[in-house]
Design an enzyme around this catalytic site. Structure first.
Site, PDB file in Angstrom:
ATOM      1  N   CYS A 249       1.049  -1.497  -0.271  1.00  0.00           N
ATOM      2  CA  CYS A 249      -0.116  -0.425  -0.013  1.00  0.00           C
ATOM      3  C   CYS A 249       0.744   1.148  -0.119  1.00  0.00           C
ATOM      4  CB  CYS A 249      -0.819   0.150   1.104  1.00  0.00           C
ATOM      5  SG  CYS A 249      -2.173  -1.239   0.626  1.00  0.00           S
TER       6      CYS A 249
ATOM      7  N   ARG B 133       4.128  -0.369  -4.606  1.00  0.00           N
ATOM      8  CA  ARG B 133       3.992  -0.479  -3.766  1.00  0.00           C
ATOM      9  C   ARG B 133       1.982  -1.443  -2.929  1.00  0.00           C
ATOM     10  NH1 ARG B 133       7.047   1.618   0.816  1.00  0.00           N
ATOM     11  NH2 ARG B 133       5.259   0.661   2.186  1.00  0.00           N
TER      12      ARG B 133
ATOM     13  N   TRP C  91      -2.588  -2.171  -1.385  1.00  0.00           N
ATOM     14  CA  TRP C  91      -2.079  -3.670  -1.920  1.00  0.00           C
ATOM     15  C   TRP C  91      -2.656  -4.610  -0.936  1.00  0.00           C
ATOM     16  CZ3 TRP C  91      -0.563  -8.406   1.062  1.00  0.00           C
ATOM     17  CH2 TRP C  91       0.507  -9.157   0.089  1.00  0.00           C
TER      18      TRP C  91
ATOM     19  N   ASN D  29      -1.847   1.816   5.404  1.00  0.00           N
ATOM     20  CA  ASN D  29      -0.931   1.011   5.645  1.00  0.00           C
ATOM     21  C   ASN D  29      -0.870  -0.140   6.718  1.00  0.00           C
ATOM     22  OD1 ASN D  29       0.479  -0.853   4.517  1.00  0.00           O
ATOM     23  ND2 ASN D  29       2.220   0.331   4.026  1.00  0.00           N
ATOM     24  N   GLY D  30      -1.312  -0.817   6.821  1.00  0.00           N
ATOM     25  CA  GLY D  30      -0.660  -2.236   7.475  1.00  0.00           C
ATOM     26  C   GLY D  30      -2.010  -2.862   7.858  1.00  0.00           C
TER      27      GLY D  30
ATOM     28  N   GLU E  90      17.762 -17.050  -8.352  1.00  0.00           N
ATOM     29  CA  GLU E  90      17.141 -15.912  -8.695  1.00  0.00           C
ATOM     30  C   GLU E  90      16.733 -15.846 -10.018  1.00  0.00           C
ATOM     31  OE1 GLU E  90      16.464 -13.547  -7.013  1.00  0.00           O
ATOM     32  OE2 GLU E  90      17.008 -11.491  -8.495  1.00  0.00           O
TER      33      GLU E  90
ATOM     34  N   LYS F  49      12.851 -14.392 -10.776  1.00  0.00           N
ATOM     35  CA  LYS F  49      12.504 -13.633 -12.096  1.00  0.00           C
ATOM     36  C   LYS F  49      11.835 -14.085 -12.641  1.00  0.00           C
ATOM     37  CE  LYS F  49      13.584 -11.437  -9.606  1.00  0.00           C
ATOM     38  NZ  LYS F  49      14.401 -10.918  -8.691  1.00  0.00           N
TER      39      LYS F  49
ATOM     40  N   GLU G   9       8.385 -14.685 -11.143  1.00  0.00           N
ATOM     41  CA  GLU G   9       7.621 -13.760 -10.850  1.00  0.00           C
ATOM     42  C   GLU G   9       6.376 -12.341 -11.623  1.00  0.00           C
ATOM     43  OE1 GLU G   9      10.560 -11.730  -8.584  1.00  0.00           O
ATOM     44  OE2 GLU G   9      10.100 -11.033  -7.050  1.00  0.00           O
TER      45      GLU G   9
ATOM     46  N   HIS H  16      19.286 -36.740  -7.280  1.00  0.00           N
ATOM     47  CA  HIS H  16      18.213 -37.020  -6.780  1.00  0.00           C
ATOM     48  C   HIS H  16      16.723 -36.973  -6.439  1.00  0.00           C
ATOM     49  CE1 HIS H  16      21.656 -38.123  -4.911  1.00  0.00           C
ATOM     50  NE2 HIS H  16      22.101 -36.749  -4.846  1.00  0.00           N
TER      51      HIS H  16
ATOM     52  N   LYS I 184       6.401  -4.423  -3.768  1.00  0.00           N
ATOM     53  CA  LYS I 184       7.707  -4.232  -3.697  1.00  0.00           C
ATOM     54  C   LYS I 184       8.260  -4.679  -2.352  1.00  0.00           C
ATOM     55  CE  LYS I 184      11.536  -2.407  -5.029  1.00  0.00           C
ATOM     56  NZ  LYS I 184      12.051  -3.881  -5.916  1.00  0.00           N
TER      57      LYS I 184
HETATM   58  C1  F6R Z   1      11.772 -10.705  -5.244  1.00  0.00           C
HETATM   59  C2  F6R Z   1      11.356  -9.407  -4.837  1.00  0.00           C
HETATM   60  C3  F6R Z   1      12.033  -9.419  -3.172  1.00  0.00           C
HETATM   61  C4  F6R Z   1      12.264  -8.568  -2.237  1.00  0.00           C
HETATM   62  C5  F6R Z   1      11.843  -9.600  -0.667  1.00  0.00           C
HETATM   63  C6  F6R Z   1      12.458  -8.614   0.152  1.00  0.00           C
HETATM   64  O1  F6R Z   1      12.040  -9.765  -6.783  1.00  0.00           O
HETATM   65  O2  F6R Z   1      12.031  -8.121  -4.884  1.00  0.00           O
HETATM   66  O3  F6R Z   1      11.624 -10.908  -3.320  1.00  0.00           O
HETATM   67  O4  F6R Z   1      13.671  -9.528  -2.524  1.00  0.00           O
HETATM   68  O5  F6R Z   1      10.396  -8.915  -1.222  1.00  0.00           O
HETATM   69  O6  F6R Z   1      12.528  -7.295  -0.043  1.00  0.00           O
HETATM   70  P1  F6R Z   1      13.299  -6.595  -0.167  1.00  0.00           P
HETATM   71  O7  F6R Z   1      14.633  -6.672   0.057  1.00  0.00           O
HETATM   72  O8  F6R Z   1      12.582  -5.012   0.462  1.00  0.00           O
HETATM   73  O9  F6R Z   1      13.606  -6.460   2.099  1.00  0.00           O
END
Ligand code: F6R
Length: 608
Positions: free
Chosen positions: A2, A27, A79, A105-106, A481, A485, A488, A504, A603
């Site tokens: 949010c 966000r 969100w 937000n929360g 990673e 990506k 996501e 395995h 985010k």
């Molecule tokens: C993946 C991504 C999330 C963040 C995770 C931690 O692309 O962006 O997996 O890495 O939510 O976020 P931060 O680094 O802000 O603690």
């Protein structure tokens, strides 16, 4: 999670608020709304609200032709946690008499019991949100003093909040914070509120970061800070060194692509001034490297994978035992931590609630703490003994790219520093790594030139339902990673395995319909990786290999080779991951998906 924006000043609030929401849409983006206080005869007379399910564009269309003239405004991009994304559940929430607007937000954890009590007392609820109880509680306590009513309402609430409240007959916004981030931007004859700095950069760089338990009355001519009991407070004013342009797309179609292409500069800047000569590092840390026996790295998502690379580097170069823990697990599992443990928390935003709580857990048990962070002034930055900042600038794309690179650089520097200080890394070893690190920006540039080849791979395999990623040693996290990506942003199911683990179990998945992406750059385990590639080929798997140009051994097995330049093995994750970021980006883009705002994600995850 949010995004919140507030404005009070001399401009039309609607423009400032929408502008801020555009910059905070990373966000949350399942619905958005705006409230504007209308001035009549010098005083706000009523509050007008427009809110819509869907992305911000939908709200902007709804606002076309509306004359929202007021100079006080609140905006929210959501969100969803409680209640599906819908017009009714979108914020702001308005009181029954139309006088009071709230954005939040929360999570209000005790909203169920509060709603029951308020409903029994005659309050009529319109939405399914937890936030709406705040509107009714504030209304219940309102006797002419808005700040007092907010205070009294908050005294009944448990949970997390960044809250902003406006009333038609007040020319201030009342804000409060517990756990969820909130920052006040200071202007001339105008002031701003936001959950994150990028929303403010076009207007001011002078900000106050609210702490947990802070409230503020934000008017056009000043800001008054108090605690939750109304006692005055003083907080420092911070100057932000990011500029407004760094939060723009700069001609790229997506923030994520821009951020991928910014990575040479991120590496250069994060190294900047910290390498000393050919073999040493100055990190300006208070930590005594001899005061610790082990380290625990804790983080979430991409930051967790950066931590896995960090584990490899620190153990190799500094011979210090390291464990890497998913923050949401670590915080609840009664970990063994003492005062000779270093807790390293890694976070782009510095606001991820699980990471913050994991840090608190470790500190509560006596650990020393160090944060690897991007956002200055964030919640984690205020609770940690030492900080290593990335110099990545604002990361807006929801899927992290350049922050990951910054985190890897930070771990390289930390491992070098610890290795030198603990006497486990000699001059020659240090020199090789420092030299390799200095060349990384150039090597990333080189990797980026292979975008057309990677785009072709994306085009060929974009309609596959599943992908497997393989890597070994320090490049196992690269595979993790790469898979994250791809899932996501392209919504293709992707799994990553340590290549040696494949036989395995996961090998059962391999057939002629599932691409296998293998990080097959040369290193200590190169020959072992080659046997893993053979195992894939022998089962008719489609093999896409990341390999050094001219590597015929890999070329002989792979259907496609994505070339990545050669470097020191301990530095190779910084170069290799760039190719996998591009593969995910090109795939999502070809599938016509919203790369910067993938479904269901937000985010910074500031709720559990
Ligand atoms: C993946 C991504 C999330 C963040 C995770 C931690 O692309 O962006 O997996 O890495 O939510 O976020 P931060 O680094 O802000 O603690």
């Amino acid at each position: 999670m949010c995004g919140i924006v507030g404005y009070v000043g001399h401009r039309r609030a609607v423009g400032v608020v929408i502008d801020g929401l555009e910059r905070l849409e990373y966000r949350g983006y399942d619905s958005a709304g705006i409230a504007v206080g209308h001035v009549a005869d010098g005083a706000p007379a009523r509050i007008e609200i427009v809110k819509r399910a869907g992305k911000l564009e939908v709200l902007k269309i709804a606002l076309e032709g509306r004359m929202l003239e007021g100079t006080i405004g609140l905006g929210h991009t959501r969100w969803a946690t409680h209640g599906e994304p819908s017009d009714i559940n979108a914020h702001p929430h308005l009181s029954e008499d139309g006088q009071l607007a709230v954005i939040h937000n929360g999570i209000i954890e005790n909203y169920g019991e509060l709603k029951e009590r308020l409903s029994a007392a005659g309050h009529v609820f319109l939405s399914e949100t937890d936030t709406e109880v705040m509107v009714h509680l504030i209304e219940e306590h309102y006797r002419g003093d808005l700040a007092a009513a907010v205070r009294e309402a908050l005294a009944q609430v448990t949970g997390s909040y960044a809250l902003a409240v406006a009333r038609a007959d007040h020319e201030v916004i009342v804000v409060a914070r517990a756990t969820s981030p909130m920052v006040i931007g200071l202007g001339e004859g105008e002031n701003f509120v936001a959950s994150d700095v990028p929303a403010l950069l076009a207007y001011t760089r002078r900000v106050i970061f609210l702490h947990d338990g802070d409230m503020a009355l934000v008017g056009s001519d000043g800001v008054t800070l108090t605690d939750l009991h109304g006692a005055p407070l003083a907080r420092d004013i911070s100057e932000i060194d990011w500029d407004a342009e760094s939060a723009e797309k700069d001609g790229y179609p997506h923030y994520m692509l821009k951020e991928i292409f910014e990575q040479p500069a991120v590496v250069y800047n994060t190294l900047g001034g910290r390498l000393v000569g050919e073999t040493d590092v100055n990190l300006d840390l208070a930590l005594d490297p001899h005061s610790i026996d082990r380290a625990i790295v804790t983080a979430a998502g991409t930051a967790f994978y950066a931590g896995l690379v960090g584990e490899y580097l620190i153990e190799k170069l500094a011979r210090l035992p390291v464990e890497v823990e998913i923050a949401s697990e670590f915080r609840y599992r009664d970990p063994v931590v003492d005062e000779r443990t270093l807790c390293i928390v890694v976070s782009q935003s510095g606001e991820t609630i699980d990471s913050l709580e994991a840090l608190r857990e470790a500190r509560g048990r006596g650990a020393r703490s160090l944060a690897i962070l991007n956002v200055k002034g964030s919640s984690i930055s205020r609770e940690v003994d030492d900080i290593l900042y990335l110099q990545a600038g604002p990361e807006i794309g929801v899927a992290s790219s350049k922050a990951y690179l910054g985190m890897l650089v930070a771990f390289e520097l930390l491992a070098l520093w610890l290795g030198r200080a603990r006497g486990t890394l000699g001059d020659d070893g240090a020199r090789e790594i420092v030299r390799a690190l200095r060349s990384v920006p150039r090597l990333i540039e080189d990797t980026l030139t292979h975008r057309p080849c990677i785009a072709e791979v994306a085009e060929t395999f974009k309609d596959k339902d599943h992908y497997l990623f393989l890597g070994r040693g320090i490049n196992f996290p690269t595979a993790l990673e790469g898979a994250l990506k791809l899932k996501e942003i392209s919504y293709i199911h992707a799994e990553a395995y340590a290549a040696g683990e494949m036989k395995h179990g996961p090998i059962a998945l391999i057939d002629d319909d599932m691409p296998v992406v293998a990080v097959a750059t040369q290193g200590e385990l190169y020959l072992k990786t080659l046997s893993n590639l053979r195992e894939v080929r022998a089962r008719n798997g489609i093999l896409i290999a990341l390999a050094h140009p001219g590597d015929d051994m890999v070329g002989a097995h792979a259907d496609v080779v994505i070339p990545v330049p050669e470097t020191h093995e301990l530095v190779s994750p910084l170069v290799n991951v760039v190719a996998l970021q591009l593969l995910a980006y090109e795939t999502a883009n070809r599938l016509g998906l919203d790369v910067d705002r993938p479904r269901n994600l937000a985010k910074s995850v500031t709720v559990e």
